[in-house]
Design a protein around this motif. Structure first.
Motif, PDB file in Angstrom:
ATOM      1  N   ALA A  37      17.559  20.213 -23.390  1.00 28.34           N
ATOM      2  CA  ALA A  37      17.456  19.011 -22.567  1.00 28.34           C
ATOM      3  C   ALA A  37      16.134  18.925 -21.821  1.00 28.34           C
ATOM      4  CB  ALA A  37      18.616  18.975 -21.572  1.00 28.34           C
ATOM      5  N   LEU A  38      15.740  20.015 -21.173  1.00 29.05           N
ATOM      6  CA  LEU A  38      14.632  19.971 -20.217  1.00 29.05           C
ATOM      7  C   LEU A  38      13.272  20.274 -20.821  1.00 29.05           C
ATOM      8  CD1 LEU A  38      16.477  21.789 -17.298  1.00 29.05           C
ATOM      9  CD2 LEU A  38      16.155  19.325 -17.603  1.00 29.05           C
ATOM     10  N   VAL A  39      13.250  21.004 -21.915  1.00 31.97           N
ATOM     11  CA  VAL A  39      11.978  21.340 -22.561  1.00 31.97           C
ATOM     12  C   VAL A  39      11.808  20.567 -23.858  1.00 31.97           C
ATOM     13  CG1 VAL A  39      10.576  23.194 -23.558  1.00 31.97           C
ATOM     14  CG2 VAL A  39      11.913  23.618 -21.482  1.00 31.97           C
ATOM     15  N   ARG A  40      12.804  20.602 -24.705  1.00 33.62           N
ATOM     16  CA  ARG A  40      12.699  19.898 -25.985  1.00 33.62           C
ATOM     17  C   ARG A  40      12.961  18.395 -25.855  1.00 33.62           C
ATOM     18  NH1 ARG A  40      10.043  23.620 -27.546  1.00 33.62           N
ATOM     19  NH2 ARG A  40      10.772  25.292 -28.924  1.00 33.62           N
ATOM     20  N   ARG A  41      13.570  17.973 -24.741  1.00 34.76           N
ATOM     21  CA  ARG A  41      13.882  16.564 -24.497  1.00 34.76           C
ATOM     22  C   ARG A  41      14.745  15.992 -25.619  1.00 34.76           C
ATOM     23  NH1 ARG A  41      13.107  15.828 -19.158  1.00 34.76           N
ATOM     24  NH2 ARG A  41      11.124  16.726 -18.494  1.00 34.76           N
ATOM     25  N   SER A  42      15.713  16.770 -26.045  1.00 33.55           N
ATOM     26  CA  SER A  42      16.591  16.355 -27.133  1.00 33.55           C
ATOM     27  C   SER A  42      17.502  15.213 -26.687  1.00 33.55           C
ATOM     28  CB  SER A  42      17.452  17.549 -27.585  1.00 33.55           C
ATOM     29  OG  SER A  42      18.533  17.118 -28.371  1.00 33.55           O
ATOM     30  N   PRO A  43      17.569  14.114 -27.450  1.00 35.71           N
ATOM     31  CA  PRO A  43      18.467  13.013 -27.090  1.00 35.71           C
ATOM     32  C   PRO A  43      19.940  13.383 -27.215  1.00 35.71           C
ATOM     33  CG  PRO A  43      17.435  12.611 -29.223  1.00 35.71           C
ATOM     34  CD  PRO A  43      16.758  13.801 -28.643  1.00 35.71           C
ATOM     35  N   ALA A  44      20.224  14.489 -27.870  1.00 30.09           N
ATOM     36  CA  ALA A  44      21.614  14.933 -28.004  1.00 30.09           C
ATOM     37  C   ALA A  44      22.049  15.833 -26.851  1.00 30.09           C
ATOM     38  CB  ALA A  44      21.794  15.679 -29.327  1.00 30.09           C
ATOM     39  N   HIS A  45      21.138  16.090 -25.908  1.00 29.33           N
ATOM     40  CA  HIS A  45      21.437  16.994 -24.798  1.00 29.33           C
ATOM     41  C   HIS A  45      21.049  16.323 -23.477  1.00 29.33           C
ATOM     42  CE1 HIS A  45      21.029  19.618 -28.320  1.00 29.33           C
ATOM     43  NE2 HIS A  45      21.840  20.448 -27.705  1.00 29.33           N
ATOM     44  N   THR A  46      21.824  15.321 -23.084  1.00 28.59           N
ATOM     45  CA  THR A  46      21.486  14.541 -21.890  1.00 28.59           C
ATOM     46  C   THR A  46      22.585  14.552 -20.833  1.00 28.59           C
ATOM     47  OG1 THR A  46      22.314  12.532 -22.956  1.00 28.59           O
ATOM     48  CG2 THR A  46      19.956  12.995 -23.177  1.00 28.59           C
ATOM     49  N   ASP A  47      23.644  15.296 -21.060  1.00 33.53           N
ATOM     50  CA  ASP A  47      24.755  15.333 -20.112  1.00 33.53           C
ATOM     51  C   ASP A  47      24.368  16.183 -18.901  1.00 33.53           C
ATOM     52  OD1 ASP A  47      27.334  16.827 -19.061  1.00 33.53           O
ATOM     53  OD2 ASP A  47      28.003  14.947 -19.967  1.00 33.53           O
ATOM     54  N   ALA A  48      24.301  15.550 -17.734  1.00 37.80           N
ATOM     55  CA  ALA A  48      23.822  16.239 -16.532  1.00 37.80           C
ATOM     56  C   ALA A  48      24.702  17.423 -16.155  1.00 37.80           C
ATOM     57  CB  ALA A  48      23.739  15.253 -15.374  1.00 37.80           C
ATOM     58  N   ALA A  49      25.998  17.261 -16.289  1.00 36.98           N
ATOM     59  CA  ALA A  49      26.914  18.352 -15.952  1.00 36.98           C
ATOM     60  C   ALA A  49      26.728  19.526 -16.900  1.00 36.98           C
ATOM     61  CB  ALA A  49      28.357  17.864 -15.986  1.00 36.98           C
ATOM     62  N   ALA A  50      26.522  19.241 -18.176  1.00 36.78           N
ATOM     63  CA  ALA A  50      26.313  20.311 -19.157  1.00 36.78           C
ATOM     64  C   ALA A  50      24.987  21.024 -18.910  1.00 36.78           C
ATOM     65  CB  ALA A  50      26.364  19.742 -20.572  1.00 36.78           C
ATOM     66  N   ILE A  51      23.972  20.266 -18.513  1.00 38.89           N
ATOM     67  CA  ILE A  51      22.681  20.885 -18.186  1.00 38.89           C
ATOM     68  C   ILE A  51      22.844  21.828 -16.996  1.00 38.89           C
ATOM     69  CG2 ILE A  51      20.346  20.443 -17.331  1.00 38.89           C
ATOM     70  CD1 ILE A  51      20.483  17.737 -18.831  1.00 38.89           C
ATOM     71  N   ALA A  52      23.521  21.358 -15.966  1.00 38.25           N
ATOM     72  CA  ALA A  52      23.717  22.180 -14.771  1.00 38.25           C
ATOM     73  C   ALA A  52      24.535  23.425 -15.093  1.00 38.25           C
ATOM     74  CB  ALA A  52      24.400  21.363 -13.689  1.00 38.25           C
ATOM     75  N   ALA A  53      25.569  23.280 -15.904  1.00 35.27           N
ATOM     76  CA  ALA A  53      26.410  24.418 -16.267  1.00 35.27           C
ATOM     77  C   ALA A  53      25.624  25.438 -17.083  1.00 35.27           C
ATOM     78  CB  ALA A  53      27.631  23.943 -17.046  1.00 35.27           C
ATOM     79  N   SER A  54      24.801  24.958 -17.988  1.00 39.73           N
ATOM     80  CA  SER A  54      23.973  25.845 -18.803  1.00 39.73           C
ATOM     81  C   SER A  54      22.988  26.618 -17.937  1.00 39.73           C
ATOM     82  CB  SER A  54      23.225  25.023 -19.859  1.00 39.73           C
ATOM     83  OG  SER A  54      22.313  25.813 -20.588  1.00 39.73           O
ATOM     84  N   ALA A  55      22.322  25.920 -17.031  1.00 38.52           N
ATOM     85  CA  ALA A  55      21.357  26.585 -16.147  1.00 38.52           C
ATOM     86  C   ALA A  55      22.043  27.615 -15.253  1.00 38.52           C
ATOM     87  CB  ALA A  55      20.629  25.538 -15.299  1.00 38.52           C
ATOM     88  N   ALA A  56      23.232  27.285 -14.756  1.00 38.55           N
ATOM     89  CA  ALA A  56      23.955  28.214 -13.884  1.00 38.55           C
ATOM     90  C   ALA A  56      24.358  29.483 -14.640  1.00 38.55           C
ATOM     91  CB  ALA A  56      25.187  27.522 -13.303  1.00 38.55           C
ATOM     92  N   GLU A  57      24.836  29.313 -15.869  1.00 39.30           N
ATOM     93  CA  GLU A  57      25.227  30.479 -16.662  1.00 39.30           C
ATOM     94  C   GLU A  57      24.003  31.311 -17.058  1.00 39.30           C
ATOM     95  OE1 GLU A  57      27.844  33.072 -18.871  1.00 39.30           O
ATOM     96  OE2 GLU A  57      27.885  31.880 -17.026  1.00 39.30           O
ATOM     97  N   TRP A  58      22.929  30.638 -17.360  1.00 33.41           N
ATOM     98  CA  TRP A  58      21.669  31.321 -17.676  1.00 33.41           C
ATOM     99  C   TRP A  58      21.239  32.182 -16.492  1.00 33.41           C
ATOM    100  CZ3 TRP A  58      16.847  28.069 -19.551  1.00 33.41           C
ATOM    101  CH2 TRP A  58      15.894  28.913 -20.129  1.00 33.41           C
ATOM    102  N   ASN A  59      21.270  31.606 -15.296  1.00 34.24           N
ATOM    103  CA  ASN A  59      20.895  32.360 -14.101  1.00 34.24           C
ATOM    104  C   ASN A  59      21.859  33.512 -13.838  1.00 34.24           C
ATOM    105  OD1 ASN A  59      18.588  30.883 -13.466  1.00 34.24           O
ATOM    106  ND2 ASN A  59      19.714  29.406 -12.214  1.00 34.24           N
TER     107      ASN A  59
END
Length: 207
Positions: A114-136
């Motif tokens: 979502a944030l680097v590749r700017r993929s149109p298939a990865h735009t769900d804000a909640a999913a982005i936040a969940a991914s970043a939280a799990e990554w951290n």
């Protein structure tokens, strides 16, 4: 000579290039992937039916899966410092390599796309936040391991675990997310950055 198929900007190809640099293995790189030679041709799929890079050709045979390739190169060239011979010591290195390929990669994928590749298939804000939280969260686990060793991932010696996770570290630092302050990870980055091969193939400005 060892032949590597895959574009040099790929995080998984860079694992192999960094490993080659640490060992001193000469190779020929053929650029495959987006913008280069296609990976969906019958010729390429005969080497890797997944149609993904990297692939190496050595001793007349093809091998794929980046972590497996790194292990193969270390064993072939007798680099027991990178991949120990003893069963438990080797398993400790492979444990962290497998963790990188499964748990850590799955955590960062959505946020990175979502944030680097700017993929149109990865735009769900909640999913982005969940991914970043799990990554951290997982990077915090790595930080705890590094605090215990006070050096490298598996102890006082640099191993293949540092190569594959060092690439993940670079991606974590390169992605525009809020990150916790992880002092052991920061110290580890400084140790890795003292290695010319990491600057060339890891922390080289490519996420």
């Amino acid at each position: 000579m060892l032949k590597i198929l895959g574009k040099s900007s790929s995080i998984n190809v860079r694992k192999v290039l960094w490993t080659c640099a640490e060992i001193g293995v000469p190779y020929e790189l053929e650029q495959y992937g987006n913008g280069f030679l296609p990976t969906g041709t019958p010729e390429f799929l005969s080497l890797n039916p997944n149609g993904m890079v990297p692939v190496i050709i050595d001793e007349g045979q093809a091998l794929w899966e980046s972590n497996t390739i790194c292990r193969y190169l270390a064993v072939k060239h007798g680099r027991s410092d990178l991949l120990p011979v003893g069963p438990m010591a080797r398993a400790q290195v492979e444990k962290w390599m497998d963790w990188q390929a499964t748990e850590l990669n799955n955590a960062w994928r959505y946020a990175f796309m979502a944030l680097v590749r700017r993929s149109p298939a990865h735009t769900d804000a909640a999913a982005i936040a969940a991914s970043a939280a799990e990554w951290n969260r997982l990077m915090t686990l790595l930080d705890a391991q590094l605090a215990r060793t006070n050096a490298y991932v598996c102890g006082d010696r640099f191993t293949l675990a540092d190569i594959v996770l060092g690439l993940s570290l670079n991606r974590w630092l390169s992605t525009p997310i809020e990150r916790p302050a992880l002092s052991a990870v920061e110290a580890w980055f400084e140790r890795l950055a003292a290695r010319p091969a990491y600057i060339q193939h890891g922390a080289n400005g490519v996420p």
